[in-house]
Design a protein around this motif. Sequence first.
Motif: not given
Length: 367
Positions: A28-41
């Motif tokens: 719900r934020l306009d000025d922050v956007r998730l572009t990538a993710v990583t995890d050990l799993d």
Amino acid sequence: MGEPVKPLRVGMVGAGKISGAYLATLARLDDVRLTAVTDLDPDRAKQAALHAGGDVFVAGSVAELVGRDDVDAVLNLTVPAAHAGVALVALLAGKHVYGEKPLAAGRAEAESVLAAARAGGLRVGCAPDTVLGTGTQTARKAVDDGLIGVPVAATAFMTTPGHEAWHPDPEFYYQPGGGPLLDMGPYYLSALVHLLGPVVRVTGASSRPRGERTIGSGPRAGQTFPVEVDTHVTGVLEHAGGALSTLVMSFDIHAARLPRIEVHGTEGSLSVPDPNRFDGPVEIHREGTWQPLPVSAGYRDGGRGTGLADLAAALADGRPHRASADLAAHVLDVMLTLLDSAEGRTGLPVTSTCERPALVAGAAPAP
């Protein structure tokens, strides 16, 4: 780094339980956007990407994630022992960092993160950001406006019989790096710094009434495990402005009617809500009764990730961000010094300091 990118493009490292709260806020934020993710799993990373929606890349490693051109900042949601290591990898790759508390496991690691950020001209933010909500910030404005006169004292209490009653794998709370102070202290101490400023000296005491605990839920219910850290920590904190805070953090109190935080001044007292929440009632006592204060400051409807949004806005505006690494490093130092004081049975100076973060003026949605 050049001109800040809007929206700030974020790569998330760690897709455990807390990530759900961050994903809900980021959506719900306009000025922050998730572009990538990583995890050990890898499966957990894929699920987080699906939950986030949009075109979120699933990276196979931290190195791959921080090397991407569409990542401006890293959201570090790894386990506490990995916080400093992941932050350093991101900073050396030229990325800003915002992470879960604590900033690092120890003072030397925290300083290495601060030094890398300074060297690269980068920002590092750190939870908790709950203190940027309307609860703590409305109380902070009341202090700044002199509604209770000159602050004299504060009390901060976190009391529980222990997390083993509800957590199916509670051992880490009772191992080195755990305990009530390091677990919950960042919320309370960050609030106290916002309210009263940095801490210059501490005197502490601690105890370990029980040598073992019993798991109360889940498939391992009934199993016992050893307690390796003190589980009741109390202390007096001397703030730079002269106010004295009394702190109690405990996994040994069956039940209590103690307030979360109160601040007492020469002309009145404030009741401050739970610093692990963004909102809550603020009450003032000046003329014989407690009276509610209207919301007057802080981010409304805050959630985990509000501090990251504040960092993004600070980059765009060229101002300091509020949930800063300097504050987090000072809070970590205060906690470790308090534990040193308890062990040595003597008062100790706190050698670090930080600027008191700016008030979140007004009461507006997260940027």
